[in-house]
Design an enzyme around this catalytic site. Structure first.
Site, PDB file in Angstrom:
ATOM      1  N   LEU A  57       0.864  -1.184   0.000  1.00  0.00           N
ATOM      2  CA  LEU A  57       0.000   0.000   0.000  1.00  0.00           C
ATOM      3  C   LEU A  57       0.896   1.227   0.000  1.00  0.00           C
ATOM      4  O   LEU A  57       1.984   1.220   0.596  1.00  0.00           O
ATOM      5  CB  LEU A  57      -0.893   0.028   1.244  1.00  0.00           C
ATOM      6  CG  LEU A  57      -1.929  -1.092   1.400  1.00  0.00           C
ATOM      7  CD1 LEU A  57      -2.635  -0.965   2.747  1.00  0.00           C
ATOM      8  CD2 LEU A  57      -2.940  -1.075   0.263  1.00  0.00           C
ATOM      9  N   ASP A  58       0.456   2.295  -0.671  1.00  0.00           N
ATOM     10  CA  ASP A  58       1.198   3.548  -0.630  1.00  0.00           C
ATOM     11  C   ASP A  58       1.374   4.004   0.816  1.00  0.00           C
ATOM     12  O   ASP A  58       0.563   3.678   1.689  1.00  0.00           O
ATOM     13  CB  ASP A  58       0.445   4.646  -1.400  1.00  0.00           C
ATOM     14  CG  ASP A  58       0.381   4.375  -2.890  1.00  0.00           C
ATOM     15  OD1 ASP A  58       1.180   3.567  -3.393  1.00  0.00           O
ATOM     16  OD2 ASP A  58      -0.489   4.987  -3.550  1.00  0.00           O
ATOM     17  N   ARG A  59       2.398   4.790   1.069  1.00  0.00           N
ATOM     18  CA  ARG A  59       2.689   5.262   2.429  1.00  0.00           C
ATOM     19  C   ARG A  59       1.455   5.892   3.085  1.00  0.00           C
ATOM     20  O   ARG A  59       1.162   5.615   4.256  1.00  0.00           O
ATOM     21  CB  ARG A  59       3.818   6.294   2.398  1.00  0.00           C
ATOM     22  CG  ARG A  59       4.142   6.868   3.781  1.00  0.00           C
ATOM     23  CD  ARG A  59       4.923   8.166   3.667  1.00  0.00           C
ATOM     24  NE  ARG A  59       6.275   7.922   3.199  1.00  0.00           N
ATOM     25  CZ  ARG A  59       7.360   8.410   3.787  1.00  0.00           C
ATOM     26  NH1 ARG A  59       7.253   9.141   4.876  1.00  0.00           N
ATOM     27  NH2 ARG A  59       8.548   8.182   3.287  1.00  0.00           N
ATOM     28  N   THR A  61      -1.724   5.518   2.332  1.00  0.00           N
ATOM     29  CA  THR A  61      -2.928   4.701   2.335  1.00  0.00           C
ATOM     30  C   THR A  61      -2.906   3.782   3.553  1.00  0.00           C
ATOM     31  O   THR A  61      -1.880   3.184   3.867  1.00  0.00           O
ATOM     32  CB  THR A  61      -3.009   3.837   1.057  1.00  0.00           C
ATOM     33  OG1 THR A  61      -2.991   4.694  -0.083  1.00  0.00           O
ATOM     34  CG2 THR A  61      -4.283   3.006   1.036  1.00  0.00           C
ATOM     35  N   ARG A 156      -5.796   6.486  -7.116  1.00  0.00           N
ATOM     36  CA  ARG A 156      -5.550   7.922  -7.032  1.00  0.00           C
ATOM     37  C   ARG A 156      -5.555   8.560  -8.423  1.00  0.00           C
ATOM     38  O   ARG A 156      -6.164   9.617  -8.645  1.00  0.00           O
ATOM     39  CB  ARG A 156      -4.228   8.171  -6.314  1.00  0.00           C
ATOM     40  CG  ARG A 156      -4.234   7.659  -4.884  1.00  0.00           C
ATOM     41  CD  ARG A 156      -2.846   7.549  -4.280  1.00  0.00           C
ATOM     42  NE  ARG A 156      -2.226   8.860  -4.113  1.00  0.00           N
ATOM     43  CZ  ARG A 156      -0.997   9.026  -3.639  1.00  0.00           C
ATOM     44  NH1 ARG A 156      -0.266   7.969  -3.302  1.00  0.00           N
ATOM     45  NH2 ARG A 156      -0.501  10.243  -3.509  1.00  0.00           N
TER      46      ARG A 156
END
Length: 219
Positions: A57-59, A61, A156
């Protein structure tokens, strides 16, 4: 149960599901300022399982993140993601009003390196996202999101591409005239949460539904 401040959602001898907080890297980055990460927190300092990330997961998120114990568990579980046998559900707050449901389908490629930014490109990789409106108020809509593919920054980029960027997005929020996401205070986190994963256990065949708490419950 928590491990180094990370909440455990599910654990057996092969799999570990945790709730990644917003602002924490899935794995370490370059440099000492990016050493702290989810995997470095849950990796044991003794003879425990060798936990490996199945996906990321993105930082910014938050939500359900899955790890596997050892190479064979990693191989089997990664195959479920590669074969699109894992149902993923996200919750997001976006700018503007959306109603009903829809599908965003295009090809995404990295258009910019620093910071990394992805967008439509004819040579990109196929990306598909299903969305359904949950509620809307004051010019903001809560959406259920189901990514069919798993491209970098897919949700996103897709939502910014239809002029409904996710609240608090410092990279894609400025895609819309008048959107001030890049100037939001740090307390205004990215409003994107991985709320559920559902799949058949790669060893037992049991159907698993891993759920994270709704960070923005309806009142």
């Amino acid at each position: 149960m928590t491990v180094q401040g990370v909440r455990v959602l599910y654990r057996d001898r092969w799999l570990l599901a945790v709730e990644k907080p917003s602002g924490l890297l899935s794995q370490p980055g370059l440099g000492p300022d990016q050493a702290d990460s989810l995997i470095s927190r849950v990796q044991p300092h003794d003879e425990g399982p060798d936990w490996r990330l199945v996906h990321r997961l993105d930082r910014d998120t938050s939500g359900v993140l899955l790890l596997a114990a050892g190479l064979e568990a990693l191989r089997r579980t990664s195959a479920l993601f590669s074969n699109r046998s894992v149902n993923k559900l996200y919750l997001a707050h976006v700018r503007g009003v959306l109603a009903g449901r829809g599908c965003i389908h295009n090809r995404l490629a990295r258009l910019q390196r620093q910071p990394p930014r992805y967008g439509p490109h004819p040579d990109g990789r196929e990306a598909c996202t299903l969305w359904r409106a949950r509620s809307s108020a004051a010019g903001i809509t809560q959406l259920w999101l189901r990514p069919i593919t798993g491209r970098s920054h897919q949700l996103r980029s897709h939502l910014a591409g239809i002029a409904h960027p996710i609240i608090g997005d410092p990279i894609y929020g400025d895609a819309i005239d008048g959107d001030q996401s890049a100037d939001l205070p740090s307390s205004q986190r990215l409003r994107l949460h991985a709320i559920a994963l559902s799949f058949c256990h790669p060893f037992t065949g049991q159907r698993l539904r891993l759920l994270s708490a709704d960070p923005w419950p309806q009142r």
